[in-house]
Design a protein around this motif. Structure first.
Motif, PDB file in Angstrom:
ATOM      1  N   THR A 102      34.933  -4.850  74.081  1.00 10.25           N
ATOM      2  CA  THR A 102      34.641  -3.469  73.693  1.00 10.25           C
ATOM      3  C   THR A 102      35.537  -3.050  72.530  1.00 10.25           C
ATOM      4  OG1 THR A 102      34.038  -2.988  75.977  1.00 10.25           O
ATOM      5  CG2 THR A 102      34.443  -1.099  74.545  1.00 10.25           C
ATOM      6  N   TYR A 103      36.815  -3.407  72.622  1.00  9.43           N
ATOM      7  CA  TYR A 103      37.725  -3.107  71.524  1.00  9.43           C
ATOM      8  C   TYR A 103      37.275  -3.818  70.245  1.00  9.43           C
ATOM      9  CZ  TYR A 103      41.284  -0.592  74.170  1.00  9.43           C
ATOM     10  OH  TYR A 103      41.963   0.355  74.904  1.00  9.43           O
ATOM     11  N   GLU A 104      36.847  -5.058  70.392  1.00  3.83           N
ATOM     12  CA  GLU A 104      36.398  -5.835  69.233  1.00  3.83           C
ATOM     13  C   GLU A 104      35.253  -5.111  68.521  1.00  3.83           C
ATOM     14  OE1 GLU A 104      34.339 -10.145  68.418  1.00  3.83           O
ATOM     15  OE2 GLU A 104      35.734  -9.981  70.099  1.00  3.83           O
ATOM     16  N   LYS A 105      34.289  -4.628  69.284  1.00  2.07           N
ATOM     17  CA  LYS A 105      33.160  -3.904  68.685  1.00  2.07           C
ATOM     18  C   LYS A 105      33.641  -2.636  67.981  1.00  2.07           C
ATOM     19  CE  LYS A 105      29.863  -5.611  72.064  1.00  2.07           C
ATOM     20  NZ  LYS A 105      29.115  -5.298  73.281  1.00  2.07           N
ATOM     21  N   ARG A 106      34.568  -1.927  68.599  1.00  2.00           N
ATOM     22  CA  ARG A 106      35.101  -0.697  67.990  1.00  2.00           C
ATOM     23  C   ARG A 106      35.839  -0.991  66.690  1.00  2.00           C
ATOM     24  NH1 ARG A 106      37.832   3.332  72.409  1.00  2.00           N
ATOM     25  NH2 ARG A 106      35.904   3.984  73.406  1.00  2.00           N
ATOM     26  N   ILE A 107      36.643  -2.044  66.700  1.00  2.00           N
ATOM     27  CA  ILE A 107      37.413  -2.404  65.504  1.00  2.00           C
ATOM     28  C   ILE A 107      36.464  -2.758  64.362  1.00  2.00           C
ATOM     29  CG2 ILE A 107      39.024  -4.088  64.525  1.00  2.00           C
ATOM     30  CD1 ILE A 107      40.194  -4.269  67.475  1.00  2.00           C
ATOM     31  N   ILE A 108      35.465  -3.576  64.657  1.00  2.00           N
ATOM     32  CA  ILE A 108      34.492  -3.960  63.627  1.00  2.00           C
ATOM     33  C   ILE A 108      33.740  -2.734  63.126  1.00  2.00           C
ATOM     34  CG2 ILE A 108      32.348  -5.241  63.222  1.00  2.00           C
ATOM     35  CD1 ILE A 108      33.534  -7.437  65.075  1.00  2.00           C
ATOM     36  N   LYS A 109      33.375  -1.835  64.039  1.00  2.45           N
ATOM     37  CA  LYS A 109      32.692  -0.599  63.635  1.00  2.45           C
ATOM     38  C   LYS A 109      33.577   0.221  62.695  1.00  2.45           C
ATOM     39  CE  LYS A 109      30.838   3.689  65.541  1.00  2.45           C
ATOM     40  NZ  LYS A 109      30.769   4.534  66.722  1.00  2.45           N
ATOM     41  N   ASN A 110      34.856   0.347  63.038  1.00  2.00           N
ATOM     42  CA  ASN A 110      35.793   1.085  62.195  1.00  2.00           C
ATOM     43  C   ASN A 110      35.971   0.409  60.836  1.00  2.00           C
ATOM     44  OD1 ASN A 110      36.168   2.983  64.208  1.00  2.00           O
ATOM     45  ND2 ASN A 110      38.051   2.052  64.960  1.00  2.00           N
ATOM     46  N   MET A 111      36.055  -0.912  60.842  1.00  2.00           N
ATOM     47  CA  MET A 111      36.209  -1.633  59.580  1.00  2.00           C
ATOM     48  C   MET A 111      34.958  -1.479  58.718  1.00  2.00           C
ATOM     49  SD  MET A 111      38.207  -5.068  60.790  1.00  2.00           S
ATOM     50  CE  MET A 111      38.413  -5.702  59.113  1.00  2.00           C
ATOM     51  N   ASN A 112      33.798  -1.531  59.348  1.00  2.00           N
ATOM     52  CA  ASN A 112      32.552  -1.327  58.592  1.00  2.00           C
ATOM     53  C   ASN A 112      32.495   0.082  58.010  1.00  2.00           C
ATOM     54  OD1 ASN A 112      31.303  -3.877  58.731  1.00  2.00           O
ATOM     55  ND2 ASN A 112      30.570  -3.453  60.804  1.00  2.00           N
ATOM     56  N   THR A 150      42.132 -11.078  68.043  1.00  2.00           N
ATOM     57  CA  THR A 150      43.526 -11.009  68.482  1.00  2.00           C
ATOM     58  C   THR A 150      43.936  -9.563  68.709  1.00  2.00           C
ATOM     59  OG1 THR A 150      44.040 -13.042  67.274  1.00  2.00           O
ATOM     60  CG2 THR A 150      45.903 -11.616  67.882  1.00  2.00           C
ATOM     61  N   LEU A 151      43.591  -8.679  67.779  1.00  2.00           N
ATOM     62  CA  LEU A 151      43.913  -7.263  67.921  1.00  2.00           C
ATOM     63  C   LEU A 151      43.249  -6.679  69.164  1.00  2.00           C
ATOM     64  CD1 LEU A 151      45.127  -4.596  66.982  1.00  2.00           C
ATOM     65  CD2 LEU A 151      43.189  -4.358  65.404  1.00  2.00           C
ATOM     66  N   ALA A 152      42.003  -7.030  69.397  1.00  2.00           N
ATOM     67  CA  ALA A 152      41.287  -6.525  70.572  1.00  2.00           C
ATOM     68  C   ALA A 152      41.991  -6.961  71.859  1.00  2.00           C
ATOM     69  CB  ALA A 152      39.843  -7.016  70.555  1.00  2.00           C
ATOM     70  N   LYS A 153      42.472  -8.191  71.894  1.00  2.00           N
ATOM     71  CA  LYS A 153      43.183  -8.694  73.073  1.00  2.00           C
ATOM     72  C   LYS A 153      44.513  -7.939  73.267  1.00  2.00           C
ATOM     73  CE  LYS A 153      44.043 -11.524  76.480  1.00  2.00           C
ATOM     74  NZ  LYS A 153      44.056 -10.771  77.715  1.00  2.00           N
ATOM     75  N   ILE A 154      45.187  -7.630  72.172  1.00  2.00           N
ATOM     76  CA  ILE A 154      46.443  -6.876  72.275  1.00  2.00           C
ATOM     77  C   ILE A 154      46.165  -5.481  72.822  1.00  2.00           C
ATOM     78  CG2 ILE A 154      48.396  -5.899  71.012  1.00  2.00           C
ATOM     79  CD1 ILE A 154      48.130  -8.275  69.046  1.00  2.00           C
ATOM     80  N   TYR A 155      45.078  -4.858  72.373  1.00  2.00           N
ATOM     81  CA  TYR A 155      44.710  -3.541  72.912  1.00  2.00           C
ATOM     82  C   TYR A 155      44.460  -3.629  74.427  1.00  2.00           C
ATOM     83  CZ  TYR A 155      44.018  -0.648  68.699  1.00  2.00           C
ATOM     84  OH  TYR A 155      44.190   0.105  67.567  1.00  2.00           O
ATOM     85  N   GLU A 156      43.744  -4.672  74.848  1.00  2.00           N
ATOM     86  CA  GLU A 156      43.471  -4.847  76.280  1.00  2.00           C
ATOM     87  C   GLU A 156      44.784  -5.037  77.052  1.00  2.00           C
ATOM     88  OE1 GLU A 156      40.472  -7.476  79.056  1.00  2.00           O
ATOM     89  OE2 GLU A 156      41.436  -8.500  77.369  1.00  2.00           O
ATOM     90  N   ASP A 157      45.687  -5.860  76.510  1.00  2.00           N
ATOM     91  CA  ASP A 157      46.984  -6.083  77.151  1.00  2.00           C
ATOM     92  C   ASP A 157      47.801  -4.791  77.200  1.00  2.00           C
ATOM     93  OD1 ASP A 157      46.320  -8.747  77.460  1.00  2.00           O
ATOM     94  OD2 ASP A 157      47.533  -9.437  75.751  1.00  2.00           O
TER      95      ASP A 157
END
Length: 119
Positions: free
Chosen positions: A5-15, A30-37
């Motif tokens: 879910t974080y990955e999709k949000r990050i890509i959406k923000n980058m787009n 990697t960033l998405a995993k850090i957010y989850e952690d």
């Protein structure tokens, strides 16, 4: 929240700011995993009492007040998140740096095309 879910949000923000390239996908993951952690660490911190400082007894028996190690983990993750966001163009300084690089790349391609036409 899950990393996917974080990955999709990050890509959406980058787009949204036009900084996404598929070459950045590993950094995004990697960033998405850090957010989850970070979510998990915050939950554990809150469940453990949410104290920012704790009393610590050292080897000699002296009691000291120290920053909670669980909170330090959260701070370190937040620093990593900021660094990744900067690299991905999701902070003002990171965005400016990436856009300047993209502009130079576009300009270089245009210059190459013009040189090819002249020849």
């Amino acid at each position: 929240m899950k990393a996917a879910t974080y990955e999709k949000r990050i890509i959406k923000n980058m787009n949204a700011v036009k900084t996404y390239k598929k070459e950045f996908l590993q950094a995004v993951k990697t960033l998405a995993k850090i957010y989850e952690d970070l979510d998990r660490a915050r939950e554990q911190f809150e469940n453990a009492g949410g104290e920012y400082v704790i009393e610590y007894t050292n080897k000699s028996g002296t009691k000291n007040i120290i920053k909670n190690p669980m909170y330090r983990v959260i701070e370190e993750m937040e620093e990593k998140i900021l660094a990744y966001n900067r690299e991905l163009g999701l902070t003002p300084s990171g965005y400016k740096r990436i856009m300047n690089k993209f502009e130079k790349e576009k300009h270089s391609e245009l210059a190459e095309a013009l040189k090819a036409i002249e020849s």
